[in-house]
Design a protein around this motif. Structure first.
Motif, PDB file in Angstrom:
ATOM      1  N   ILE A 198      43.490  27.749  80.498  1.00 32.28           N
ATOM      2  CA  ILE A 198      44.369  27.926  81.655  1.00 32.28           C
ATOM      3  C   ILE A 198      44.003  29.234  82.342  1.00 32.28           C
ATOM      4  O   ILE A 198      43.965  30.307  81.715  1.00 32.28           O
ATOM      5  CB  ILE A 198      45.848  27.944  81.223  1.00 32.28           C
ATOM      6  CG1 ILE A 198      46.242  26.596  80.617  1.00 32.28           C
ATOM      7  CG2 ILE A 198      46.764  28.297  82.389  1.00 32.28           C
ATOM      8  CD1 ILE A 198      46.146  25.426  81.574  1.00 32.28           C
ATOM      9  N   ALA A 199      43.726  29.174  83.642  1.00 32.52           N
ATOM     10  CA  ALA A 199      43.217  30.342  84.362  1.00 32.52           C
ATOM     11  C   ALA A 199      44.279  31.426  84.512  1.00 32.52           C
ATOM     12  O   ALA A 199      44.048  32.595  84.198  1.00 32.52           O
ATOM     13  CB  ALA A 199      42.688  29.925  85.733  1.00 32.52           C
ATOM     14  N   ARG A 200      45.465  31.051  85.014  1.00 38.46           N
ATOM     15  CA  ARG A 200      46.524  32.028  85.248  1.00 38.46           C
ATOM     16  C   ARG A 200      47.885  31.369  85.034  1.00 38.46           C
ATOM     17  O   ARG A 200      48.009  30.143  85.106  1.00 38.46           O
ATOM     18  CB  ARG A 200      46.438  32.611  86.654  1.00 38.46           C
ATOM     19  CG  ARG A 200      45.207  33.495  86.858  1.00 38.46           C
ATOM     20  CD  ARG A 200      45.203  34.155  88.215  1.00 38.46           C
ATOM     21  NE  ARG A 200      44.052  35.029  88.337  1.00 38.46           N
ATOM     22  CZ  ARG A 200      43.777  35.784  89.396  1.00 38.46           C
ATOM     23  NH1 ARG A 200      44.600  35.754  90.439  1.00 38.46           N
ATOM     24  NH2 ARG A 200      42.718  36.556  89.419  1.00 38.46           N
ATOM     25  N   THR A 201      48.873  32.215  84.792  1.00 40.97           N
ATOM     26  CA  THR A 201      50.225  31.718  84.512  1.00 40.97           C
ATOM     27  C   THR A 201      51.239  32.590  85.242  1.00 40.97           C
ATOM     28  O   THR A 201      51.058  33.818  85.332  1.00 40.97           O
ATOM     29  CB  THR A 201      50.518  31.752  82.993  1.00 40.97           C
ATOM     30  OG1 THR A 201      49.475  31.071  82.296  1.00 40.97           O
ATOM     31  CG2 THR A 201      51.857  31.097  82.692  1.00 40.97           C
ATOM     32  N   VAL A 202      52.277  31.956  85.742  1.00 43.39           N
ATOM     33  CA  VAL A 202      53.387  32.664  86.379  1.00 43.39           C
ATOM     34  C   VAL A 202      54.669  32.256  85.662  1.00 43.39           C
ATOM     35  O   VAL A 202      54.968  31.064  85.559  1.00 43.39           O
ATOM     36  CB  VAL A 202      53.511  32.331  87.880  1.00 43.39           C
ATOM     37  CG1 VAL A 202      54.694  33.084  88.494  1.00 43.39           C
ATOM     38  CG2 VAL A 202      52.223  32.660  88.619  1.00 43.39           C
ATOM     39  N   ALA A 203      55.419  33.241  85.162  1.00 41.79           N
ATOM     40  CA  ALA A 203      56.687  32.998  84.486  1.00 41.79           C
ATOM     41  C   ALA A 203      57.808  33.622  85.317  1.00 41.79           C
ATOM     42  O   ALA A 203      57.887  34.850  85.421  1.00 41.79           O
ATOM     43  CB  ALA A 203      56.679  33.569  83.082  1.00 41.79           C
ATOM     44  N   ILE A 204      58.655  32.773  85.890  1.00 37.94           N
ATOM     45  CA  ILE A 204      59.786  33.236  86.685  1.00 37.94           C
ATOM     46  C   ILE A 204      61.038  33.151  85.816  1.00 37.94           C
ATOM     47  O   ILE A 204      61.367  32.078  85.308  1.00 37.94           O
ATOM     48  CB  ILE A 204      59.969  32.375  87.949  1.00 37.94           C
ATOM     49  CG1 ILE A 204      58.669  32.277  88.743  1.00 37.94           C
ATOM     50  CG2 ILE A 204      61.084  32.928  88.840  1.00 37.94           C
ATOM     51  CD1 ILE A 204      58.719  31.246  89.870  1.00 37.94           C
ATOM     52  N   SER A 205      61.722  34.251  85.628  1.00 39.49           N
ATOM     53  CA  SER A 205      62.952  34.285  84.818  1.00 39.49           C
ATOM     54  C   SER A 205      62.682  33.763  83.410  1.00 39.49           C
ATOM     55  O   SER A 205      63.374  32.864  82.921  1.00 39.49           O
ATOM     56  CB  SER A 205      64.064  33.465  85.493  1.00 39.49           C
ATOM     57  OG  SER A 205      64.299  33.901  86.811  1.00 39.49           O
ATOM     58  N   LEU A 206      61.700  34.330  82.750  1.00 37.53           N
ATOM     59  CA  LEU A 206      61.374  33.954  81.369  1.00 37.53           C
ATOM     60  C   LEU A 206      62.580  34.230  80.479  1.00 37.53           C
ATOM     61  O   LEU A 206      63.088  35.362  80.436  1.00 37.53           O
ATOM     62  CB  LEU A 206      60.167  34.764  80.895  1.00 37.53           C
ATOM     63  CG  LEU A 206      59.651  34.479  79.484  1.00 37.53           C
ATOM     64  CD1 LEU A 206      59.031  33.093  79.411  1.00 37.53           C
ATOM     65  CD2 LEU A 206      58.635  35.549  79.079  1.00 37.53           C
ATOM     66  N   PRO A 207      63.065  33.220  79.730  1.00 31.29           N
ATOM     67  CA  PRO A 207      64.280  33.447  78.920  1.00 31.29           C
ATOM     68  C   PRO A 207      64.039  34.273  77.670  1.00 31.29           C
ATOM     69  O   PRO A 207      64.913  35.018  77.234  1.00 31.29           O
ATOM     70  CB  PRO A 207      64.735  32.027  78.574  1.00 31.29           C
ATOM     71  CG  PRO A 207      63.518  31.181  78.703  1.00 31.29           C
ATOM     72  CD  PRO A 207      62.663  31.804  79.749  1.00 31.29           C
ATOM     73  N   GLU A 208      62.865  34.161  77.050  1.00 31.40           N
ATOM     74  CA  GLU A 208      62.554  34.957  75.858  1.00 31.40           C
ATOM     75  C   GLU A 208      61.051  34.913  75.615  1.00 31.40           C
ATOM     76  O   GLU A 208      60.367  34.007  76.064  1.00 31.40           O
ATOM     77  CB  GLU A 208      63.324  34.457  74.633  1.00 31.40           C
ATOM     78  CG  GLU A 208      63.174  32.976  74.324  1.00 31.40           C
ATOM     79  CD  GLU A 208      61.960  32.665  73.483  1.00 31.40           C
ATOM     80  OE1 GLU A 208      61.486  33.582  72.786  1.00 31.40           O
ATOM     81  OE2 GLU A 208      61.485  31.524  73.542  1.00 31.40           O
ATOM     82  N   ALA A 209      60.545  35.941  74.931  1.00 30.86           N
ATOM     83  CA  ALA A 209      59.099  36.047  74.717  1.00 30.86           C
ATOM     84  C   ALA A 209      58.759  36.187  73.240  1.00 30.86           C
ATOM     85  O   ALA A 209      57.645  36.578  72.884  1.00 30.86           O
ATOM     86  CB  ALA A 209      58.549  37.251  75.494  1.00 30.86           C
ATOM     87  N   GLY A 210      59.684  35.853  72.352  1.00 32.41           N
ATOM     88  CA  GLY A 210      59.489  36.064  70.925  1.00 32.41           C
ATOM     89  C   GLY A 210      58.346  35.286  70.315  1.00 32.41           C
ATOM     90  O   GLY A 210      57.781  35.706  69.309  1.00 32.41           O
ATOM     91  N   GLU A 211      57.992  34.135  70.894  1.00 31.07           N
ATOM     92  CA  GLU A 211      56.955  33.299  70.292  1.00 31.07           C
ATOM     93  C   GLU A 211      55.562  33.590  70.838  1.00 31.07           C
ATOM     94  O   GLU A 211      54.591  32.991  70.393  1.00 31.07           O
ATOM     95  CB  GLU A 211      57.290  31.819  70.534  1.00 31.07           C
ATOM     96  CG  GLU A 211      58.603  31.374  69.902  1.00 31.07           C
ATOM     97  CD  GLU A 211      58.882  29.914  70.163  1.00 31.07           C
ATOM     98  OE1 GLU A 211      58.001  29.221  70.699  1.00 31.07           O
ATOM     99  OE2 GLU A 211      59.984  29.462  69.837  1.00 31.07           O
TER     100      GLU A 211
END
Length: 528
Positions: free
Chosen positions: A164-177
């Motif tokens: 995957i070239a690029r990613t956009v996360a809008i209002s990410l709920p959590e990043a623990g994983e």
């Protein structure tokens, strides 16, 4: 004793002018919605059970490979909610793909409990695989965009798929994983007015090193969890994050919302002439209480002509009015406590099962509890209601309810998110509408024709439901849908105030309001 003159509905001339204004506004809203698709080629398909919509600037051209962007919605969202972002990236030269996760929008599959990461990953994998096979898409230039639940899904997917070239996360709920450094080239966007947890998740993802050499997060000021999707800053950041672009189209994030808003105004204005046509004008009444001729009764600054032999007493004494408001407070409080253990909580409608039980119990307790209140005078029958035939009343009720359904479903579906029943929603719909009807019948009994009292009961309901979510009685996601719930209830208050000017049967505003309130609950919340 002198009487306050009654407020009459608008004259026939004004009703006609309002009908013309409604038609013009509806035409303008339709034109704005049509223009939102100008220059775009849109194709709707279903792949392995997942409904998808492809959006391109112009027709497909196999000789030109473009970046592909898969856009994933959040919990209780849909592909239609993400269309403005798809339009923006398509106008910048990419091929956009929006889709409905299981349980959302047009996807009749069940999401399962806990937002089911495996189900989300499977649907996302189908969407990515389909986009890669398109002849005008460069399979090495795939970008993922996700919002809320979808942001978590795309970051997890990109972390396990380095292609995957690029990613956009809008209002990410959590990043623990997320593993350290994954996914690479991650753009984090969060609204400045969102709950603090979303900002903490963005900072956590940044600390894990996924955005080394990049801005750790973009904070869009003044927007919350939903409005961040329509902020021009959000669209500009996503467009700049595309792997490569050859288009220069400007973002138009408000185009569909503007068209939908115009349709809402058109339906609101059109209610006045429609009610006048179906219910007829309210007749003039005697100028004073207790005079000769037909006796008149005050009803919240209004008059009702009692039929022959009716008891001539004032309606709604102050003591009973406040007792009714107290009953509404107690009923909603008890409903918030017991709704979680009712059978309705097991309905396959996330959040909606609890809300359905809450409305059902509130309505039953409000209606049934009135018999235990201090005795008050009864509402006399209006002369126009007595004179109106059952056939005319039935026709008016059916027509106004159908009109209310269109008024809420059409603008939401065309300008915001999916509001069309699919799968289990067809049998859930009458259950939700029935609960809304009982609740609003209770509201009407408490209000006794007074708009301010109806608004106060609605406000109490919203506060109690919000408090239940804060203290843990209601699902936490209720806090995110309470603003929409409050808007729908406020809309009912306005519509009921208009209908009351035409002396409808006392149950008619509740029937019409049930469509306004129940349809979005049954069609927008996820199937589980």
């Amino acid at each position: 004793m002198s009487a306050v003159p009654p407020r009459h509905p608008p004259s026939t001339r004004i009703a006609v002018l309002l009908a013309v204004l409604a038609a013009v506004t509806a035409a303008l809203g339709t034109a704005v919605l049509v223009r939102a698709d100008a220059g775009l080629t849109v194709r709707q398909i279903t792949v392995d059970g997942v409904p998808m919509t492809e959006v391109r600037a112009g027709p497909p051209n196999p000789d030109v490979r473009r970046p592909g962007v898969v856009i994933a919605h959040g919990f209780a969202g849909s592909a239609r909610l993400m269309r403005p972002i798809a339009d923006t990236v398509a106008r910048r030269g990419a091929v956009a793909l929006v889709f409905d996760f299981a349980g959302h929008g047009a996807n009749p599959a069940r999401l399962g409990t806990g937002m089911s990461p495996p189900t989300l990953a499977a649907d996302l994998d189908i969407a990515v695989g389909h986009l890669r096979t398109q002849p005008d898409v460069d399979p090495t230039q795939i970008m993922l965009v996700g919002h809320s639940m979808g942001a978590g899904a795309v970051t997890r997917y990109a972390a396990g798929h380095p292609e995957i070239a690029r990613t956009v996360a809008i209002s990410l709920p959590e990043a623990g994983e997320l593993p350290p450094g994954r996914p690479s080239d991650l753009l984090l966007i969060v609204g400045g007015a969102e709950f603090p947890g979303f900002r903490r998740a963005a900072d956590d993802a940044a600390r894990r090193g996924a955005t080394v050499g990049r801005r750790p997060a973009v904070v869009v000021p003044g927007v919350e969890h939903i409005s961040v999707l329509f902020a021009p800053r959000t669209h500009e950041e996503i467009a700049r994050w595309l792997p490569s672009v050859d288009g220069h189209g400007q973002p138009r994030p408000f185009a569909r919302l503007t068209g939908a808003a115009l349709l809402l105004v058109a339906f609101a204005v059109g209610l006045v002439p429609l009610a006048a046509l179906l219910l007829g004008r309210r007749p003039a009444v005697a100028p004073a209480l207790g005079g000769r001729g037909a006796p008149a009764h005050a009803s919240g600054g209004r008059y009702a002509v009692a039929p022959p032999g009716a008891e001539r007493v004032p309606v709604g004494p102050a003591l009973r009015g406040w007792a009714l408001l107290g009953l509404a407070v107690v009923a909603s409080g008890l409903a918030a406590a017991v709704a979680v253990v009712l059978p309705t909580s097991r309905l396959p409608l996330a959040v909606g099962g609890y809300v359905t039980g809450f409305l059902l119990v509130t309505g039953i307790l409000t209606i049934g509890g009135q018999r235990w209140l201090p005795a008050g005078t009864r509402m006399p029958v209006d002369a126009e209601v007595a004179r109106r035939t059952p056939t005319r009343t039935t026709v008016a009720a059916v027509a106004l309810t159908a009109y209310a359904t269109l008024a809420v479903a059409l603008p939401i579906h065309l300008g915001l998110t999916s509001a069309r029943p699919a799968g289990a929603r067809w049998w859930l719909l009458p259950l939700v509408l029935g609960a809304c009807l009982l609740f609003l019948l209770g509201v009407e009994l408490v209000a006794a024709g007074r708009t301010w009292r109806r608004a106060l009961v609605v406000a109490v309901t919203v506060v109690v439901l919000s408090t239940a979510a804060v203290v843990g009685l209601a699902p936490g996601f209720v806090l995110l849908v309470v603003p929409l719930f409050a808007v729908l209830l406020g809309w009912h208050v306005l519509w009921a105030a208009v209908l009351r000017r035409y002396a409808p049967p006392r149950w008619l505003p509740a029937v019409v309001g049930a469509a306004l309130l129940g349809w979005p609950i049954a069609t927008t919340l996820p199937l589980t």
